[in-house]
Scaffold this motif. Structure first.
Motif, PDB file in Angstrom:
ATOM      1  N   PHE A 119       0.442  -1.264  -0.122  1.00 30.58           N
ATOM      2  CA  PHE A 119       0.271  -0.046   0.520  1.00 30.58           C
ATOM      3  C   PHE A 119       0.670   1.245   0.305  1.00 30.58           C
ATOM      4  CE2 PHE A 119      -2.066   3.247   2.583  1.00 30.58           C
ATOM      5  CZ  PHE A 119      -3.103   3.919   1.701  1.00 30.58           C
ATOM      6  N   LEU A 120       1.665   1.264   0.865  1.00 35.55           N
ATOM      7  CA  LEU A 120       2.655   2.139   1.121  1.00 35.55           C
ATOM      8  C   LEU A 120       3.605   2.712  -0.228  1.00 35.55           C
ATOM      9  CD1 LEU A 120       4.044   2.324   4.810  1.00 35.55           C
ATOM     10  CD2 LEU A 120       2.002   3.361   3.234  1.00 35.55           C
TER      11      LEU A 120
ATOM     12  N   SER B  80       2.958   1.474  -3.430  1.00 32.38           N
ATOM     13  CA  SER B  80       1.232   2.176  -3.895  1.00 32.38           C
ATOM     14  C   SER B  80       1.404   3.489  -4.578  1.00 32.38           C
ATOM     15  CB  SER B  80       0.792   1.306  -4.535  1.00 32.38           C
ATOM     16  OG  SER B  80      -0.169   1.502  -3.131  1.00 32.38           O
ATOM     17  N   ASN B  81       1.664   4.219  -2.545  1.00 31.55           N
ATOM     18  CA  ASN B  81       0.839   5.647  -2.443  1.00 31.55           C
ATOM     19  C   ASN B  81       2.661   6.200  -3.065  1.00 31.55           C
ATOM     20  OD1 ASN B  81      -1.991   5.097  -2.464  1.00 31.55           O
ATOM     21  ND2 ASN B  81      -1.852   5.127  -0.625  1.00 31.55           N
ATOM     22  N   GLY B  82       2.786   5.480  -3.086  1.00 31.25           N
ATOM     23  CA  GLY B  82       4.454   6.481  -3.569  1.00 31.25           C
ATOM     24  C   GLY B  82       5.374   7.257  -1.729  1.00 31.25           C
ATOM     25  N   PHE B  83       5.102   6.529  -0.827  1.00 29.39           N
ATOM     26  CA  PHE B  83       5.586   6.875   0.268  1.00 29.39           C
ATOM     27  C   PHE B  83       7.292   6.578   0.680  1.00 29.39           C
ATOM     28  CE2 PHE B  83       6.488   5.782   4.337  1.00 29.39           C
ATOM     29  CZ  PHE B  83       6.214   6.993   5.000  1.00 29.39           C
TER      30      PHE B  83
ATOM     31  N   ASN C 169       9.542   6.723  -1.861  1.00 31.21           N
ATOM     32  CA  ASN C 169      10.092   8.035  -2.947  1.00 31.21           C
ATOM     33  C   ASN C 169      10.076   9.538  -2.007  1.00 31.21           C
ATOM     34  OD1 ASN C 169       9.262   6.385  -4.869  1.00 31.21           O
ATOM     35  ND2 ASN C 169       6.989   7.059  -5.673  1.00 31.21           N
TER      36      ASN C 169
END
Length: 57
Positions: A46-47, A49-52, A54
């Motif tokens: 989940f993280l 996929s949300n770009g956490f 990056n």
């Protein structure tokens, strides 16, 4: 001389008098692994996929 005692192989299917299966150490380990590691993997996916993870910029 000391005689060697024979060891019986442990039976993995433990049945109680009512005929129901009890929890064996093998199934307990599988359940703990699924409920312990499974949510961690889902949180990481989940993280990601949300770009956490990056870098900001």
């Amino acid at each position: 001389m000391a005689s060697k005692k024979s060891k019986k192989k442990a039976d993995f299917k433990v049945m109680d008098p009512a005929g129901e299966q009890k929890t064996t150490p093998r199934t307990a380990k599988i359940v703990l692994f699924l409920f312990g590691v499974g949510p961690l993997l889902l949180m990481c996916l989940f993280l990601f996929s949300n770009g956490f993870f990056n870098s900001p910029g």
